[in-house]
Design an enzyme around this catalytic site. Structure first.
Site, mmCIF file in Angstrom:
data_model
loop_
_atom_site.group_PDB
_atom_site.id
_atom_site.type_symbol
_atom_site.label_atom_id
_atom_site.label_comp_id
_atom_site.label_asym_id
_atom_site.label_seq_id
_atom_site.Cartn_x
_atom_site.Cartn_y
_atom_site.Cartn_z
ATOM 1 N N ASP A 328 39.087 38.496 52.680
ATOM 2 C CA ASP A 328 37.840 38.785 51.991
ATOM 3 C C ASP A 328 36.734 37.945 52.624
ATOM 4 O OD1 ASP A 328 36.223 39.846 49.792
ATOM 5 O OD2 ASP A 328 36.239 37.795 49.045
ATOM 6 N N ASP A 615 39.681 35.646 46.770
ATOM 7 C CA ASP A 615 39.516 34.793 45.600
ATOM 8 C C ASP A 615 39.172 35.570 44.341
ATOM 9 O OD1 ASP A 615 37.002 35.612 46.303
ATOM 10 O OD2 ASP A 615 36.074 33.624 46.259
ATOM 11 N N ASP A 619 40.753 41.261 44.517
ATOM 12 C CA ASP A 619 41.674 41.000 45.629
ATOM 13 C C ASP A 619 43.134 40.955 45.177
ATOM 14 O OD1 ASP A 619 39.570 40.657 47.501
ATOM 15 O OD2 ASP A 619 39.267 38.620 46.778
#
Length: 874
Positions: A328, A615, A619
């Site tokens: 990410d 985080d 995700d």
């Protein structure tokens, strides 16, 4: 339930809070309102310690050892029975302890304080734990608060919310209290809703809670995560296959030896069974599971010291074979905060650090930026409150020693037109040297069209089409660099009065300020290090494709010839199309949780071991689907931590690369430990088979082999697991996960080394057999034990001990010395002599023969390694 609240008017909603009177506990409120369970995500069914303990006995090799124990008991061989059961229980206790220890490490991360919530109950304002919030509560939100439940906005005061934990986008979302229709809801319009896990960055609001816990949008993602199946690690799969094959081979050989003993040598049934039991005990590496667990545990402790907390011990070795890291962007590769970049004013494009406050235009641009914003920064603590975009403007002022609070006190706000996503503007009214001045910031396409003049150092000049085109071109250049651009203008009003929307026209355009969520400096080096180690880094983000590509270029992820794909484009691809283009795509933008799982799946179909880093709640499903899910320990949500295999305590992407090096080192150590254990076991198998074929007495009692496998073998194997990481591990390519840990090369070494140790063991057996069968067994047992202790030095690595140096792993010396002491204790302490069936005729003089024979295999192996070192030019 949430749909019912959509139909309530604000007045009806405020009445609904009477269902949750003041003074009641969250549990009592839930009971009265029919709500069950606290406001938190389900953590799933937790295993009890007893369940974990009994799961340790599921392995087929353990079952065979249990059968061997039963046969020993039937043969009235009490010592062997007790030792076998002791070994099994000890291994089970060790495995249970390591599992519980790993879970406690996770719980220590979860111990971070949960947010509280300000609610209205019975007309009284209360502050309660977030777990006590229930549907029907009225929650009061203001800048800096964490949204603890999904809810409908009843009253709105310029509310802006950062929903990056759900969407992946760092840009704040404007909210409204206006009612929306069912059709708008169906189209995804959620401007009058806030969602659990979001952060209020600006303004305040009164919110009616419509959903909590697993009923929230966050909870739905958690449910999606729970439906995702985790894959076994390569080591798990390899050891499972090995155990199954070894168990089959052992059963076949034991049956053959049993029948051979009865029909060829004329042994009785019980004696033949004992022969078969001896072979089974010799063949089964009963310490293997414990050794692997211990080596993995030591690897996790080392990683924890480097801020990488491993939840699953078996996940350590998977790090060594990771070939793709899907990461990410927001908060992982970037700093999750906007910072000022380039500034355009008075016809010049310059870096923010080069702003010159002597220039009237640039000074006014900074003044407009600070006055037309609400963010603040505490210089003592470094904490910033407000929208990230406005925080970046405050930071720009701080670079030049301009304090935003002092500026605002000098020019107090007399009126305001709050930002609106339709207008894309925000305006504030101030007294500037006695002149009522309206400062406005917003989207350049809107403000530029409403500007009649352009401010220059000579004063305002007419905004001609050519000047508009030049400013638009600058804006395009900045946007192509992935920068977010804000434009600023001002207008002098005829008098001091509340500003109206009609005043937002006829501006004098001041200039532009660009900003970006910058990449972490250490992440740039980490991406480069990963590439050197044959690891591909892929950026997966909810941001715009242009912004994501620009950041990816800075990080070194997006290179010449690579592609960037949006979620919409991904939807239009079939799996076959994606598989064909997969290798060339480095950036995925505007993606959903389902997209992330699809991307991970695509790489796994190619046979890659995939790590997913993130985080946010969005995700979590992909973190669980990936071979190694990596969550952020500081900014990561609880859901992402639950889903991940590894948690970064420092939120540092570079820690992943360190973990990969440790993972490769752990795998190499496990492989060396397995070589040590199996080559020693092979020696025992060869000896028993040889004795069986030649109708010789049993060379070892089961208790002898258990002593070797559990005590004198375990210590050197653990020492091998402590071997430090060798230089050059990162430069090696990731190992092929399809390659079994017991490949042909390793099996050939195990066989050759086992045969070499077996030869010297049987020589010792024949020396003792000249006197008695009991002495022959003692001599064989002592020689095999000491030879395997020496063999521990051979299995530390591929290089000779002269290259590895004894001083680099003192544990190997300590293990050898401890093993020798244990062997001497068994051979000479009276009580132990009887327990381990040591021959009464064994004398200290026999030790010389044992030491000489036991050292010969190590001497031969080290000579071969020295020749290999010379051939490799070392």
């Amino acid at each position: 339930m949430a749909e019912a609240y959509y139909r309530k008017t604000p007045q009806q909603a405020l009445e609904a809070q009477k269902a949750a009177p003041a003074g009641l506990s969250g549990e009592e409120v839930r009971r009265r309102t029919g709500q069950y369970g606290p406001n938190k995500l389900s953590e799933g069914k937790q295993k009890s310690v007893s369940q974990i303990f009994f799961e340790q006995f599921k392995d087929l090799l353990v079952v065979i050892l249990l059968i061997a124990a039963v046969i020993s008991a039937l043969s009235e061989n009490v010592e062997s029975t007790i030792v076998i059961f002791a070994v099994l229980v000890l291994n089970a206790i060790l495995g249970t302890a390591q599992y519980v220890k790993a879970e406690k490490s996770l719980e220590s991360l979860k111990a971070m304080s949960a947010p509280s919530a300000k609610v209205l109950r019975g007309g009284v304002r209360l502050e309660i734990p977030s777990a006590d919030v229930v549907p029907g509560d009225i929650v009061l939100l203001e800048a800096g608060d964490m949204v603890v439940a999904d809810g409908r906005i009843l009253e709105n005061f310029s509310l802006k919310v950062n929903e990056s934990s759900l969407t992946g986008e760092s840009e704040g979302v404007d909210k409204t209290a206006e009612a929306i229709t069912a059709e708008q809801v169906a189209l995804g319009d959620q401007k009058n809703m806030v969602f659990s896990g979001s952060l209020v960055t600006y303004g305040r609001a009164t919110v009616l809670v419509t959903a909590t816990g697993m009923e929230t949008e966050l909870g739905k993602i958690a449910a999606l995560m729970n439906q995702t199946q985790q894959r076994k690690t390569p080591l798990q799969e390899s050891l499972d296959k090995f155990s199954a094959k070894l168990a089959t081979v052992i059963m076949i050989i034991c049956a053959a030896v049993f029948l051979l003993s009865i029909f060829r040598t004329g042994m009785g049934v019980l004696d033949s069974l004992m022969f078969a039991v001896a072979l089974a005990v010799a063949a089964i590496p009963e310490a293997l599971s414990s050794i692997v667990t211990i080596v993995l545990a030591m690897g996790t402790q080392k990683m924890a010291r480097q801020n990488a907390i491993i939840k699953d011990l078996k996940a350590v070795e998977s790090l060594g074979s990771v070939s793709v890291i899907c990461s990410d962007k927001t908060g992982t590769l970037t700093q999750n905060k906007m910072t000022p970049q380039k500034v355009y004013a008075d016809g010049s494009l310059l870096e923010g650090d080069d702003l010159n406050l002597v220039n009237d235009v640039q000074r006014l641009l900074l003044k407009a930026a600070l006055l037309a914003s609400d963010a603040t920064n505490n210089q003592q603590t470094g904490a910033s409150i407000g929208d990230p975009t406005e925080v970046a403007l405050v930071q720009l002022g701080e670079k030049f020693g301009v304090d935003e609070e002092a500026y605002r006190a000098q020019h107090p706000r007399l009126g305001e037109l709050a930002f609106d996503s339709d207008r894309k503007l925000m305006s504030t009214l101030h007294d500037i040297d006695g002149v009522p001045t309206l400062f406005t910031k917003g989207a350049i396409d809107v403000l530029l069209q409403r500007s009649n003049y352009l401010l220059t150092r000579e004063g305002p000049v007419e905004m001609t089409p050519e000047r508009r085109e030049a400013i638009s071109r600058i804006n395009m250049e900045l946007s192509m660099e992935g920068l977010r651009v804000l434009s600023f203008g001002y207008k002098e009003l005829p008098g001091f009065r509340p500003p109206a929307l009609s005043d937002e026209d006829g501006f004098t355009f001041i200039g532009l300020i660009s900003m970006i969520d910058p990449p972490r400096p250490e992440a740039i080096q980490a991406v480069s290090d990963a590439r050197e180690g044959g690891i591909r880094t892929i950026m997966i983000t909810g941001d715009h494709k242009v912004t994501a590509s620009a950041i990816a270029k800075q990080l070194g992820i997006f290179r010449e010839g690579d592609e960037a794909v949006s979620g919409v484009e991904l939807d239009n691809m079939t799996d076959a199309d994606l598989d064909q283009r997969l290798a060339g795509i480095s950036v995925y933008a505007r993606v959903s949780p389902e997209h992330k799982i699809r991307i991970v799946n695509a790489w796994q179909r190619r046979g890659s071991i995939v790590s997913m880093t993130g985080d946010g709640v969005n995700d979590a499903p992909a973190l669980k689907k990936a071979d190694i899910g990596v969550a952020m320990g500081i900014t990561g949500t609880e859901v992402s931590k639950d889903a991940a295999s590894m948690i970064l305590a420092d939120d540092n992407f570079a820690t992943i690369v360190k973990a990969v090096v440790n993972g490769r080192s752990v795998y190499a150590n496990i492989k060396n430990a397995i070589q040590f254990l199996l080559s020693g076991n092979a020696a025992g198998i060869f000896c028993v088979l040889y004795a069986s074929l030649l109708a010789l007495p049993v060379p070892f009692q089961p208790v002898h082999l258990l002593f070797i496998n559990l005590l004198t073998d375990s210590l050197p194997a653990i020492a091998i697991g402590m071997e430090p990481a060798r230089k050059g591990l990162l430069r090696q390519k990731p190992r092929d996960p399809k390659e079994p840990i017991l490949n042909k090369s390793l099996l050939s070494r195990i066989g050759a080394q086992g045969l070499l140790i077996a030869v010297v063991t049987m020589i010792a057996f024949y020396l003792g057999y000249q006197e008695s069968a009991a002495l022959a067994s003692t001599m064989a047992f002592a020689t095999l034990t000491l030879a395997r202790l020496f063999h521990g030095f051979n299995c530390r690595g591929d290089e000779s001990v002269f290259r590895l140096k004894l001083s680099t792993n003192l544990y190997s010396i300590l293990a050898f010395c401890a093993g020798v002491v244990l062997l001497l204790a068994v051979l000479f302490i009276p009580g132990l002599k009887s327990l381990f069936l040591v021959a009464a005729s064994f004398r200290p003089a026999n030790l010389g023969e044992i030491v000489l024979l036991a050292f010969l295999p190590t001497l031969v192996i080290q000579l071969v390694k020295v020749l290999c070192d010379l051939r490799r030019g070392k």
